[in-house]
Design an enzyme around this catalytic site. Structure first.
Site, PDB file in Angstrom:
ATOM      1  N   GLY A 165       0.833  -1.210   0.000  1.00  0.00           N
ATOM      2  CA  GLY A 165       0.000   0.000   0.000  1.00  0.00           C
ATOM      3  C   GLY A 165       0.861   1.252   0.000  1.00  0.00           C
ATOM      4  NE  ARG A 218       5.619  -1.564   4.558  1.00  0.00           N
ATOM      5  CZ  ARG A 218       4.444  -1.541   5.178  1.00  0.00           C
ATOM      6  NH1 ARG A 218       3.453  -2.286   4.738  1.00  0.00           N
ATOM      7  NH2 ARG A 218       4.246  -0.785   6.227  1.00  0.00           N
ATOM      8  NE  ARG A 245      -3.215  11.804  -9.355  1.00  0.00           N
ATOM      9  CZ  ARG A 245      -4.344  12.387  -9.004  1.00  0.00           C
ATOM     10  NH1 ARG A 245      -4.769  12.344  -7.767  1.00  0.00           N
ATOM     11  NH2 ARG A 245      -5.069  13.012  -9.894  1.00  0.00           N
ATOM     12  NE  ARG A 248      -3.303  -5.656   1.175  1.00  0.00           N
ATOM     13  CZ  ARG A 248      -2.688  -4.620   1.764  1.00  0.00           C
ATOM     14  NH1 ARG A 248      -1.841  -3.878   1.069  1.00  0.00           N
ATOM     15  NH2 ARG A 248      -2.905  -4.336   3.030  1.00  0.00           N
ATOM     16  CB  SER A 283       0.450  -3.548   7.667  1.00  0.00           C
ATOM     17  OG  SER A 283      -0.267  -2.424   7.245  1.00  0.00           O
ATOM     18  CG  ASP A 321      -3.162  -2.560  13.793  1.00  0.00           C
ATOM     19  OD1 ASP A 321      -2.631  -2.126  12.756  1.00  0.00           O
ATOM     20  OD2 ASP A 321      -4.348  -2.948  13.834  1.00  0.00           O
ATOM     21  NE  ARG A 363       4.370  -0.504  11.758  1.00  0.00           N
ATOM     22  CZ  ARG A 363       3.208   0.035  11.457  1.00  0.00           C
ATOM     23  NH1 ARG A 363       2.905   0.282  10.213  1.00  0.00           N
ATOM     24  NH2 ARG A 363       2.348   0.335  12.392  1.00  0.00           N
TER      25      ARG A 363
HETATM   26  N1  HPA Z   1      -7.601  -1.963  10.042  1.00  0.00           N
HETATM   27  C1  HPA Z   1      -7.598  -1.850   8.726  1.00  0.00           C
HETATM   28  N2  HPA Z   1      -6.514  -1.941   7.995  1.00  0.00           N
HETATM   29  C2  HPA Z   1      -5.359  -2.166   8.633  1.00  0.00           C
HETATM   30  C3  HPA Z   1      -5.289  -2.292  10.009  1.00  0.00           C
HETATM   31  C4  HPA Z   1      -6.470  -2.201  10.742  1.00  0.00           C
HETATM   32  O1  HPA Z   1      -6.474  -2.311  11.981  1.00  0.00           O
HETATM   33  N3  HPA Z   1      -3.997  -2.486  10.343  1.00  0.00           N
HETATM   34  C5  HPA Z   1      -3.301  -2.483   9.207  1.00  0.00           C
HETATM   35  N4  HPA Z   1      -4.115  -2.297   8.168  1.00  0.00           N
END
Ligand code: HPA
Length: 235
Positions: free
Chosen positions: A20, A24, A43, A87, A90, A204, A217
């Site tokens: 994304g 990265r 962009r 993809r 995270s 997370d 990370r």
């Molecule tokens: N929510 C949505 N997308 C994410 C999250 C999350 O907690 N963590 C990393 N990408």
């Protein structure tokens, strides 16, 4: 060149890794590819093409969320001939057995909406990973001795979620993790006869509230990139 990708014909490899975050993309290209070169910066969405074990590979950012991913993936497939799209990103852990830094390989991606919703109408299409890529990614992880979770994830439209009831149902139905892109990637790949997979690392956790420190990370994300590359060229 396409509207959002300033690359020349031939600049994009058939195999594309899709983080994304554009930074990265730069990190993954500089870390894992031989002779990476910048092929797009329209962009600020960075794309690099180089080689991995002699195979041409592009790493291109998608931005956050399915509408942004849809723009890049449509152009990568239709204007530049991408055929294998993985993809690397995270996710938030949802299931209790999923811990920070764990890698989740998405067999399916549920959603309440995707950019493709408009053409699906009443159809609840089931976005699913390419079986060959999924199998190869699991085999690559096993060969490295890396434990991965394989199963369903949820692709949401909001990071700041206001639907605790929905999260509860997703957890109740065994959903492993939440992110914001895989469902549309799988749908676009299905529509265009391409192979797609999402390999995501838990940054997370929704129920424990834990977060990965930024410095941590890179190392855990590196394994995900190597699993994705090994899966792409396993045959
Ligand atoms: N929510 C949505 N997308 C994410 C999250 C999350 O907690 N963590 C990393 N990408």
């Amino acid at each position: 060149m396409s509207i959002h990708i300033g690359a020349q014909p031939g600049d994009i490899a058939e195999t594309v890794l899709l983080p994304g975050d554009p930074y990265r993309a730069r990190w993954a290209a500089e870390t894992f590819l031989d002779e990476p070169r910048l092929v797009n910066e329209v962009r600020g969405m960075l794309g690099y093409t180089g080689a991995w074990r002699g195979h041409p590979v592009t790493v291109h950012g998608t931005g956050m969320g399915m509408p942004s991913l849809s723009i890049y993936v449509n152009e990568l497939i239709k204007d530049f001939g991408a055929r294998t799209l993985i993809r690397i990103g995270s996710c938030g852990g949802m299931a209790p057995q999923v811990a920070l830094r764990d890698i989740v390989i998405a067999m399916t991606a549920s959603s309440i909406s995707t950019p493709s919703r408009g053409i699906m109408r009443e159809l609840n299409f089931a976005p699913a990973a390419d079986w060959g890529l999924l199998r190869a990614a699991v085999a690559a992880a096993e060969a490295r001795g890396t434990a991965v979770h394989v199963g369903g994830i949820y692709s949401g439209d909001t990071f700041y979620d206001e639907r605790p009831d929905l999260m509860e149902q997703l957890v109740r139905h065994g959903t492993l993790a939440v992110e914001m892109e895989a469902a549309e990637l799988y749908t676009l790949a299905a529509r265009h006869g391409c192979r797609a997979l999402a390999v995501v690392t838990v940054s997370d956790h929704l129920t424990t509230g834990e977060e990965l420190p930024a410095a941590d990370r890179e190392r855990s994300f590196g394994e995900m990139v190597e699993i994705a590359l090994e899966a792409a060229f396993s045959h």
